[in-house]
Design an enzyme around this catalytic site. Structure first.
Site, PDB file in Angstrom:
ATOM      1  N   LEU A  78      14.151  31.267 -10.128  1.00 35.21           N
ATOM      2  CA  LEU A  78      14.358  32.431  -9.250  1.00 35.21           C
ATOM      3  C   LEU A  78      14.335  33.756  -9.994  1.00 35.21           C
ATOM      4  CD1 LEU A  78      16.594  30.046  -8.160  1.00 35.21           C
ATOM      5  CD2 LEU A  78      16.686  31.684  -6.300  1.00 35.21           C
TER       6      LEU A  78
ATOM      7  N   GLU B 151      12.173  40.359 -11.280  1.00 34.87           N
ATOM      8  CA  GLU B 151      12.405  41.710 -10.781  1.00 34.87           C
ATOM      9  C   GLU B 151      12.071  41.628  -9.305  1.00 34.87           C
ATOM     10  OE1 GLU B 151      13.635  44.378 -12.046  1.00 34.87           O
ATOM     11  OE2 GLU B 151      13.799  43.739 -14.128  1.00 34.87           O
TER      12      GLU B 151
ATOM     13  N   THR C 148       8.138  34.550  -2.390  1.00 37.29           N
ATOM     14  CA  THR C 148       8.379  35.439  -1.249  1.00 37.29           C
ATOM     15  C   THR C 148       7.226  35.395  -0.252  1.00 37.29           C
ATOM     16  OG1 THR C 148       8.482  37.784  -0.680  1.00 37.29           O
ATOM     17  CG2 THR C 148       7.445  37.278  -2.744  1.00 37.29           C
ATOM     18  N   ASP C 149       7.531  35.728   0.998  1.00 38.29           N
ATOM     19  CA  ASP C 149       6.465  35.828   2.014  1.00 38.29           C
ATOM     20  C   ASP C 149       5.583  37.051   1.771  1.00 38.29           C
ATOM     21  OD1 ASP C 149       8.288  37.815   2.744  1.00 38.29           O
ATOM     22  OD2 ASP C 149       8.398  37.229   4.852  1.00 38.29           O
ATOM     23  N   GLU C 150       6.036  37.960   0.883  1.00 36.13           N
ATOM     24  CA  GLU C 150       5.289  39.208   0.692  1.00 36.13           C
ATOM     25  C   GLU C 150       3.926  38.958   0.038  1.00 36.13           C
ATOM     26  OE1 GLU C 150       7.714  42.552  -0.538  1.00 36.13           O
ATOM     27  OE2 GLU C 150       9.495  41.621   0.309  1.00 36.13           O
TER      28      GLU C 150
ATOM     29  N   TYR D  98       5.182  44.530  -6.673  1.00 32.50           N
ATOM     30  CA  TYR D  98       6.107  43.380  -6.624  1.00 32.50           C
ATOM     31  C   TYR D  98       5.393  42.147  -6.082  1.00 32.50           C
ATOM     32  CZ  TYR D  98       9.582  40.226  -4.557  1.00 32.50           C
ATOM     33  OH  TYR D  98      10.294  39.111  -4.178  1.00 32.50           O
TER      34      TYR D  98
ATOM     35  N   ALA E 153       2.251  41.545  -5.771  1.00 37.97           N
ATOM     36  CA  ALA E 153       1.134  41.133  -6.633  1.00 37.97           C
ATOM     37  C   ALA E 153       1.647  40.303  -7.804  1.00 37.97           C
ATOM     38  CB  ALA E 153       0.380  42.357  -7.137  1.00 37.97           C
TER      39      ALA E 153
ATOM     40  N   LYS F  97       4.436  38.478  -7.832  1.00 38.84           N
ATOM     41  CA  LYS F  97       4.907  37.176  -7.330  1.00 38.84           C
ATOM     42  C   LYS F  97       3.708  36.282  -6.971  1.00 38.84           C
ATOM     43  CE  LYS F  97       8.591  35.910  -6.656  1.00 38.84           C
ATOM     44  NZ  LYS F  97       9.585  35.231  -7.542  1.00 38.84           N
TER      45      LYS F  97
ATOM     46  N   ARG G  41      10.908  43.299   9.555  1.00 34.72           N
ATOM     47  CA  ARG G  41      11.197  42.236   8.591  1.00 34.72           C
ATOM     48  C   ARG G  41      11.847  41.070   9.321  1.00 34.72           C
ATOM     49  NH1 ARG G  41       8.155  45.032   6.345  1.00 34.72           N
ATOM     50  NH2 ARG G  41       8.283  46.014   4.286  1.00 34.72           N
TER      51      ARG G  41
ATOM     52  N   ASN H 228      13.345  48.071  11.200  1.00 38.03           N
ATOM     53  CA  ASN H 228      14.360  48.633  10.299  1.00 38.03           C
ATOM     54  C   ASN H 228      15.347  49.549  11.034  1.00 38.03           C
ATOM     55  OD1 ASN H 228      13.160  47.333   8.170  1.00 38.03           O
ATOM     56  ND2 ASN H 228      11.952  49.103   7.529  1.00 38.03           N
TER      57      ASN H 228
ATOM     58  N   ARG I 175       7.729  54.751   2.155  1.00 36.29           N
ATOM     59  CA  ARG I 175       7.398  54.053   0.906  1.00 36.29           C
ATOM     60  C   ARG I 175       5.873  54.015   0.764  1.00 36.29           C
ATOM     61  NH1 ARG I 175       9.543  47.980   0.741  1.00 36.29           N
ATOM     62  NH2 ARG I 175      11.391  48.855  -0.207  1.00 36.29           N
TER      63      ARG I 175
ATOM     64  N   GLY J 277       2.367  52.660   0.454  1.00 36.76           N
ATOM     65  CA  GLY J 277       1.769  51.351   0.779  1.00 36.76           C
ATOM     66  C   GLY J 277       2.705  50.428   1.541  1.00 36.76           C
TER      67      GLY J 277
HETATM   68  P1  NAD Z   1      17.996  39.604  -7.730  1.00 37.57           P
HETATM   69  O1  NAD Z   1      17.269  40.831  -8.199  1.00 37.57           O
HETATM   70  O2  NAD Z   1      19.258  39.737  -6.991  1.00 37.57           O
HETATM   71  O3  NAD Z   1      18.299  38.665  -8.989  1.00 37.57           O
HETATM   72  C1  NAD Z   1      17.355  38.428  -9.991  1.00 37.57           C
HETATM   73  C2  NAD Z   1      18.068  37.771 -11.168  1.00 37.57           C
HETATM   74  O4  NAD Z   1      17.091  37.521 -12.193  1.00 37.57           O
HETATM   75  C3  NAD Z   1      19.159  38.644 -11.786  1.00 37.57           C
HETATM   76  O5  NAD Z   1      20.322  37.883 -12.012  1.00 37.57           O
HETATM   77  C4  NAD Z   1      18.530  39.118 -13.101  1.00 37.57           C
HETATM   78  O6  NAD Z   1      19.496  39.344 -14.111  1.00 37.57           O
HETATM   79  C5  NAD Z   1      17.607  37.957 -13.443  1.00 37.57           C
HETATM   80  N1  NAD Z   1      16.492  38.394 -14.288  1.00 37.57           N
HETATM   81  C6  NAD Z   1      15.657  39.440 -14.058  1.00 37.57           C
HETATM   82  N2  NAD Z   1      14.777  39.559 -15.080  1.00 37.57           N
HETATM   83  C7  NAD Z   1      15.044  38.548 -15.952  1.00 37.57           C
HETATM   84  C8  NAD Z   1      14.462  38.132 -17.180  1.00 37.57           C
HETATM   85  N3  NAD Z   1      13.434  38.792 -17.741  1.00 37.57           N
HETATM   86  N4  NAD Z   1      14.982  37.043 -17.795  1.00 37.57           N
HETATM   87  C9  NAD Z   1      16.019  36.363 -17.251  1.00 37.57           C
HETATM   88  N5  NAD Z   1      16.622  36.732 -16.108  1.00 37.57           N
HETATM   89  C10 NAD Z   1      16.137  37.804 -15.458  1.00 37.57           C
HETATM   90  O7  NAD Z   1      16.912  38.776  -6.908  1.00 37.57           O
HETATM   91  P2  NAD Z   1      17.081  37.904  -5.589  1.00 37.57           P
HETATM   92  O8  NAD Z   1      16.993  38.776  -4.420  1.00 37.57           O
HETATM   93  O9  NAD Z   1      18.230  36.988  -5.750  1.00 37.57           O
HETATM   94  O10 NAD Z   1      15.731  37.049  -5.649  1.00 37.57           O
HETATM   95  C11 NAD Z   1      15.665  35.836  -6.368  1.00 37.57           C
HETATM   96  C12 NAD Z   1      14.273  35.248  -6.239  1.00 37.57           C
HETATM   97  O11 NAD Z   1      13.968  35.023  -4.871  1.00 37.57           O
HETATM   98  C13 NAD Z   1      13.170  36.171  -6.773  1.00 37.57           C
HETATM   99  O12 NAD Z   1      12.221  35.372  -7.428  1.00 37.57           O
HETATM  100  C14 NAD Z   1      12.588  36.802  -5.526  1.00 37.57           C
HETATM  101  O13 NAD Z   1      11.225  37.123  -5.718  1.00 37.57           O
HETATM  102  C15 NAD Z   1      12.760  35.674  -4.522  1.00 37.57           C
HETATM  103  N6  NAD Z   1      12.917  36.102  -3.115  1.00 37.57           N
HETATM  104  C16 NAD Z   1      13.843  37.062  -2.779  1.00 37.57           C
HETATM  105  C17 NAD Z   1      13.989  37.415  -1.449  1.00 37.57           C
HETATM  106  C18 NAD Z   1      15.020  38.438  -1.020  1.00 37.57           C
HETATM  107  O14 NAD Z   1      15.064  38.814   0.158  1.00 37.57           O
HETATM  108  N7  NAD Z   1      15.905  38.896  -1.898  1.00 37.57           N
HETATM  109  C19 NAD Z   1      13.197  36.811  -0.468  1.00 37.57           C
HETATM  110  C20 NAD Z   1      12.266  35.834  -0.858  1.00 37.57           C
HETATM  111  C21 NAD Z   1      12.143  35.496  -2.191  1.00 37.57           C
HETATM  112  P1  TYD Z   2      14.100  46.043   1.203  1.00 37.02           P
HETATM  113  O1  TYD Z   2      15.489  45.614   1.512  1.00 37.02           O
HETATM  114  O2  TYD Z   2      13.850  46.871  -0.012  1.00 37.02           O
HETATM  115  O3  TYD Z   2      13.202  44.715   1.184  1.00 37.02           O
HETATM  116  P2  TYD Z   2      11.574  44.574   1.194  1.00 37.02           P
HETATM  117  O4  TYD Z   2      10.961  45.856   0.848  1.00 37.02           O
HETATM  118  O5  TYD Z   2      11.346  43.531   0.155  1.00 37.02           O
HETATM  119  O6  TYD Z   2      11.226  44.094   2.577  1.00 37.02           O
HETATM  120  O7  TYD Z   2      13.559  46.845   2.455  1.00 37.02           O
HETATM  121  C1  TYD Z   2      13.568  46.292   3.750  1.00 37.02           C
HETATM  122  C2  TYD Z   2      12.888  47.280   4.682  1.00 37.02           C
HETATM  123  O8  TYD Z   2      13.699  48.456   4.777  1.00 37.02           O
HETATM  124  C3  TYD Z   2      11.538  47.760   4.176  1.00 37.02           C
HETATM  125  O9  TYD Z   2      10.660  47.933   5.284  1.00 37.02           O
HETATM  126  C4  TYD Z   2      11.834  49.097   3.531  1.00 37.02           C
HETATM  127  C5  TYD Z   2      12.997  49.635   4.341  1.00 37.02           C
HETATM  128  N1  TYD Z   2      13.971  50.471   3.624  1.00 37.02           N
HETATM  129  C6  TYD Z   2      14.356  51.704   4.168  1.00 37.02           C
HETATM  130  O10 TYD Z   2      13.887  52.131   5.233  1.00 37.02           O
HETATM  131  N2  TYD Z   2      15.295  52.430   3.480  1.00 37.02           N
HETATM  132  C7  TYD Z   2      15.835  52.015   2.305  1.00 37.02           C
HETATM  133  O11 TYD Z   2      16.684  52.744   1.714  1.00 37.02           O
HETATM  134  C8  TYD Z   2      15.434  50.751   1.778  1.00 37.02           C
HETATM  135  C9  TYD Z   2      15.989  50.255   0.471  1.00 37.02           C
HETATM  136  C10 TYD Z   2      14.499  50.007   2.475  1.00 37.02           C
END
Ligand code: NAD
Ligand code: TYD
Length: 348
Positions: free
Chosen positions: A83, A86, A131-133, A156, A158, A160, A220, A255, A287, A289
């Site tokens: 997991l 960034e 991710t679905d992105e 991001y 790209a 993933k 979303r 949103n 944002r 793109g």
């Molecule tokens: P997060 O940013 O909260 O956590 C990422 C973790 O990875 C952190 O603990 C960080 O310290 C660690 N990390 C970052 N760079 C590192 C490195 N170089 N070496 C070792 N550790 C490192 O992320 P999240 O939201 O928990 O997402 C986790 C995974 O799930 C990611 O791969 C993300 O792409 C995927 N994902 C997230 C979401 C979401 O909505 N958050 C949705 C779908 C998929």
């Molecule tokens: P985010 O939580 O950053 O997730 P992702 O970009 O991976 O979907 O953003 C969710 C949605 O909310 C996205 O369409 C961007 C928007 N957004 C705002 O409008 N304001 C904000 O301050 C943030 C962080 C996101």
């Protein structure tokens, strides 16, 4: 063979929920959390399990090839759930290279460490959490399926997409057993307050502006984080290697509607006047793109492995708001230090 599972990124948002689930549910497994503790990683998220015998933490960066090899050797790792990444789109826009380093090179380093350590690749699993992105952006109709062509639009996504391709390449080329899941937006406790939902809850509480990008029309599909962890559990144990599974909440929101709902809930919980916090909503520059809509068809996962979201959004969002309101200290801790500068630059 006794399982010794390496979970990377276990100090982050989703990873910490997964580590807690696996450590508690599978006392016979050894769970090794590898995390470099960036701004997004916080060991406070794991307090309740840190003393458990079957839990170990290794502070190692994915870019440290030797360090990775040593962890595989030391803990005789049998499987990986990857997991660490960034994870924030806005950061990827200002610093794409950091995403290439961790998400692409870091993933290849981890694949190499697994390939070197697992003499015979049979009997081991490399699970990549994605991710679905990677599928790009939808207009008003349709859903992402596992067969949807990749079309990432942000640095991001790209990065993933690239890491997903490397995982598939290691399966095809070296015969590594792999599985990938692509999930929609998660919400819940322990999410770093740079993402929309925790950022808004925190700002509403502190009576700060709520930055809504563009017109707030972007959509979303939101899933409670523990449901995502449960899906990973099911796929890890029962998924077919070589397959991809989409995970989603069947729960699409614009949103602006999410932000408005959060204002209503927080106002009610803090005893504020109705409509008070909605005045904080501030439409800001969109944002670059900005993907219009993500929506997952999670039908394959339900049909083949019997998983579906357990929590209604109305319930999940109430729980989430309660958690952030009760954990002001956590928010203060994670938004101090390195993050403060970023926060000040972007949101003040
Ligand atoms: P997060 O940013 O909260 O956590 C990422 C973790 O990875 C952190 O603990 C960080 O310290 C660690 N990390 C970052 N760079 C590192 C490195 N170089 N070496 C070792 N550790 C490192 O992320 P999240 O939201 O928990 O997402 C986790 C995974 O799930 C990611 O791969 C993300 O792409 C995927 N994902 C997230 C979401 C979401 O909505 N958050 C949705 C779908 C998929
Ligand atoms: P985010 O939580 O950053 O997730 P992702 O970009 O991976 O979907 O953003 C969710 C949605 O909310 C996205 O369409 C961007 C928007 N957004 C705002 O409008 N304001 C904000 O301050 C943030 C962080 C996101």
């Amino acid at each position: 063979m006794k399982k010794s599972i390496l979970i990377t990124g276990g100090a982050g948002f989703i990873g910490s929920h997964l580590v807690k689930l696996f450590v508690n549910k599978y006392p016979d497994y050894t769970i090794v959390n590898l995390d470099s503790l960036t701004y997004a990683g916080n060991l406070e998220n794991l307090k309740e399990i840190e003393e458990k015998d079957n839990y170990h933490f290794e502070k190692v960066d994915l870019l440290d090839e030797k360090g990775l090899e040593e962890v595989f050797k030391k803990h005789q790792i049998t499987d990986v759930v990857h997991l660490a990444a960034e994870s924030h789109v806005d950061r990827s826009i200002s610093d794409p290279l950091a995403f290439v380093k961790t998400n692409v090179i870091g993933t290849v380093n981890l694949l190499n460490a697994a390939k070197t350590s697992w003499k015979k690749l049979d009997g081991h699993l490399f699970y990549h959490v994605s991710t679905d992105e990677v599928y790009g952006s939808l207009d008003d109709g349709g859903f992402f399926l596992e067969t949807t062509a990749y079309d990432p639009q942000s640095p991001y996504s790209a990065s993933k997409a690239s890491s997903d391709h490397f995982v598939r390449a290691y399966a095809n080329t070296y015969g590594m057993k792999t599985v990938i899941s692509n999930c929609s937006n998660n919400y819940g406790p322990n999410q770093f307050p740079e993402k929309l939902i925790p950022l808004c809850i925190n700002n509403i509480r502190n009576r700060k502006a709520l930055p809504v990008y563009g017109k707030g029309e972007n959509v979303r599909d939101w899933l409670y984080v523990e449901d995502h962890a449960a899906a990973i559990d099911v796929i890890f144990h029962n998924g077919t290697t070589g397959e991809t599974y989409n995970i989603g909440g069947w729960n699409e929101w614009k949103n602006i509607d999410i932000v408005t709902l959060l204002c209503e809930i927080v106002d009610r919980k803090l005893g504020r006047e109705e409509g008070e916090s909605a005045k904080l909503i501030t439409f800001v520059k969109d944002r670059a793109g900005h993907d219009l809509r993500y929506a997952i068809d999670a039908g394959k996962l339900e049909k083949e492995l019997g998983w579906k979201p357990s929590l209604q959004f109305e319930e999940g969002i109430e729980k989430t708001v309660d958690w952030y309101l009760a954990n002001e200290e956590w928010l203060k801790n994670v938004t101090s230090g390195e993050y403060q500068k970023y926060y000040d630059e972007y949101y003040e």
